[in-house]
Design an enzyme around this catalytic site. Structure first.
Site, short mmCIF file in Angstrom:
data_model
loop_
_atom_site.label_atom_id
_atom_site.label_comp_id
_atom_site.label_asym_id
_atom_site.label_seq_id
_atom_site.Cartn_x
_atom_site.Cartn_y
_atom_site.Cartn_z
N LYS A 281 0.84 -1.19 0.00
CA LYS A 281 0.00 0.00 0.00
C LYS A 281 0.88 1.25 0.00
O LYS A 281 1.96 1.26 0.60
CB LYS A 281 -0.89 0.02 1.25
CG LYS A 281 -1.96 -1.06 1.28
CD LYS A 281 -2.79 -0.95 2.55
CE LYS A 281 -3.83 -2.06 2.62
NZ LYS A 281 -4.88 -1.89 1.62
N ASP A 351 -2.79 -7.19 -2.68
CA ASP A 351 -3.61 -6.34 -1.80
C ASP A 351 -5.09 -6.64 -1.96
O ASP A 351 -5.92 -6.06 -1.26
CB ASP A 351 -3.32 -4.86 -2.06
CG ASP A 351 -3.83 -3.97 -0.94
OD1 ASP A 351 -3.98 -4.47 0.19
OD2 ASP A 351 -4.10 -2.78 -1.18
N ARG A 355 -10.54 -11.30 -0.24
CA ARG A 355 -11.37 -12.25 -0.98
C ARG A 355 -10.75 -13.65 -1.00
O ARG A 355 -11.47 -14.64 -1.14
CB ARG A 355 -11.62 -11.72 -2.39
CG ARG A 355 -10.41 -11.59 -3.28
CD ARG A 355 -10.64 -10.66 -4.45
NE ARG A 355 -10.74 -9.26 -4.03
CZ ARG A 355 -10.96 -8.24 -4.85
NH1 ARG A 355 -11.10 -8.47 -6.14
NH2 ARG A 355 -11.04 -7.01 -4.40
#
Length: 507
Positions: A281, A351, A355
């Site tokens: 990030k 990232d 899921r």
């Protein structure tokens, strides 16, 4: 947590630090709400005029403090805004009562005792006011020097609250209070977990907390550690957690009722810290990523609350716990993972990890063939762009169930919005290497994530996905009964769905 009692006592004679009353917003100025008649009478019926002079309007969340009149045993009157007046013969909306009680509870930080003379017409109002007080008085200061449960200003949260107009011997009122206490204690536990620093809340630590609570409340708890996950073939959870020294866990919490004939499964994303992995990030996006386990915290709290309430429904919670870190053992963009379902996933972005852990947990939940599965996750920034910071999105493989979940969320005061699962977006996740990729089209990213998760729900099982990325962590100032930091969003929605199922009203 604030201690609550019910009372039919008159406000003037009650010993407390403050009397809380409601004020509604009307065209000609503030109007004193029902429940505060005795207080208004002590001001010779001029309390609204006094508040108007002080600039109060009755707007939602507005707090105005005035000295109590002569003869009162409490020195202070706290007037809190309820928003607009209800229509004739209608009562105030429960959410307005929750927000008002929460704002007043926050304003009374440091007080030992307060009496709440807000409008009470039925047990629902008692529950709403109780929830507002319990959630509004929350603070998290475990790691501050002053400690001891004190707020950052050195003052402890409101210690005791008396709900006036609520009947202590009325079964419905007592039941509403008991429900509020059980739900709010667990919701505040979820907030504590979300606010904990990631060096203390590792997957292993979270699993231990869940196990301890499970034993306390009669839940069956199963924890799969790294060795068990490898043996079981949980490639998604292992792939995400592979870059961290803190190894992943899959926790299963089971609440069963001897008379239940329905089974709900709740699945929570539990990324205890999300650096983004190899797809790191950017600066400015890491600081609050301890909150990426908010979905698992909500599921954990909801299952325990269902047990405490003794709901006639079987509820299973799945906590998919991992820490997403970059290292020599981290999953890489281009890697292919074999999931617990047997499907292969090409990882295009590390990232997009939530899921992956959810996919394994959804398939595990599906093997028990529950009547419905609801997953909860801080899944996508795209959902925040779509719905803002206070509303979560709902996707489902059944429109009627999506409506049921939406109505349940709105009923308990959690803003939510139904979102579609457009079939044309599925094509963007096609992979030349694997069965599916973990990324698709950039536009509609929140919907793409929902479509990915749908691939791992067992055939014929009703499923909904709650993307709580926006409201899970409040980076702004507190409002109503919502604090800064972890909010515990979705806990009340899940509990309400369990209640509806127990009553045979799930739909």
């Amino acid at each position: 947590m604030t201690a609550l009692t019910l009372s039919t006592a008159a406000a003037p004679g009650l010993r407390a630090d403050a009397i809380v009353i409601g004020v509604a917003k009307a065209a000609k100025g503030p109007v004193v709400a029902p429940g505060a008649e005795a207080v208004d009478k002590a001001y010779d019926g001029r309390l609204a005029a006094v508040l108007d002079t002080l600039g109060a309007s009755g707007a939602e969340g507005e707090v105005t403090k005035v000295p109590a009149p002569a003869g009162f045993k409490a020195p202070l009157v706290v007037a809190v805004g309820l928003g607009g007046e209800p229509e004739a013969d209608a009562s105030f909306d429960p959410e307005a009562l929750r927000k008002a009680a929460g704002a007043a509870a926050r304003a009374l930080t440091g007080a030992k005792k307060a009496a709440f003379a807000l409008p009470v017409t039925d047990a629902g109002d008692v529950g709403a006011i109780a929830e507002g007080v319990l959630l509004g008085a929350y603070s998290f200061d475990t790691y501050k020097d002053n400690g001891g449960g004190k707020a950052k200003n050195g003052k402890a949260p409101l210690a005791d609250a008396v709900l006036l107009g609520a009947k202590p011997r009325d079964a419905a009122h007592k039941g509403a209070l008991a429900r509020a206490v059980a739900v709010c204690e667990e919701l505040n536990r979820a907030r504590d977990l979300i606010n904990m620093p990631p060096n203390d809340l590792t997957p292993e630590a979270f699993a231990a907390i869940a196990s301890s609570a499970g034993k306390q409340h009669g839940l069956k708890v199963q924890v799969l550690d790294e060795k068990a996950l490898v043996k079981g073939g949980y490639g998604g959870i292992l792939g995400v957690g592979g870059g961290s020294a803190a190894t992943p866990r899959l926790v299963k919490l089971s609440y069963t009722h001897s008379k239940a004939d329905k089974h709900l499964a709740f699945v929570g994303k539990g990324i205890t810290y999300d650096s983004g992995g190899i797809s790191l990030k950017p600066a400015g996006h890491n600081e609050t990523m301890k909150c990426d386990m908010s979905g698992a915290a909500a599921v954990f709290a909801a299952v325990v609350a269902a047990a405490r309430l003794g709901l006639e429904v079987n509820v299973t919670g799945w906590l998919a716990l991992a820490e997403n870190m970059p290292s020599g053992t981290a999953v890489r963009p281009g890697d292919v993972l074999r999931m617990y379902s047997g499907k292969t996933v090409e990882v295009l972005n590390t990232d997009a990890e939530g899921r992956l852990v959810l996919a394994d947990a959804l398939w595990a939940a599906s093997q028990e063939a529950p009547d419905a599965i609801v997953d909860v996750a801080t899944l996508t920034g795209a959902m925040m762009l779509a719905l803002g910071s206070r509303t979560f999105g709902i996707m489902a493989n059944d429109d009627a169930f999506r409506t049921t979940v939406h109505e349940a969320a709105e009923e308990v005061g959690e803003p939510a919005w139904p979102m579609p699962l457009p079939e044309h977006l599925r094509k963007g996740m096609e992979s030349p290497t694997a069965d599916i990729a973990n990324m698709g089209e950039r536009m509609g990213g929140g919907l793409v994530a929902g479509l990915f998760l749908r691939e791992f729900v067992g055939e014929g099982i009703t499923w909904a996905h709650l993307d709580i990325a926006g409201p899970a962590f409040n980076e702004g100032g507190p409002f109503g009964y919502t604090p800064k930091g972890g909010t515990g969003t979705a806990v009340r929605t899940l509990v309400r769905l369990a209640e509806l199922t127990a009553a045979g009203d799930l739909g």
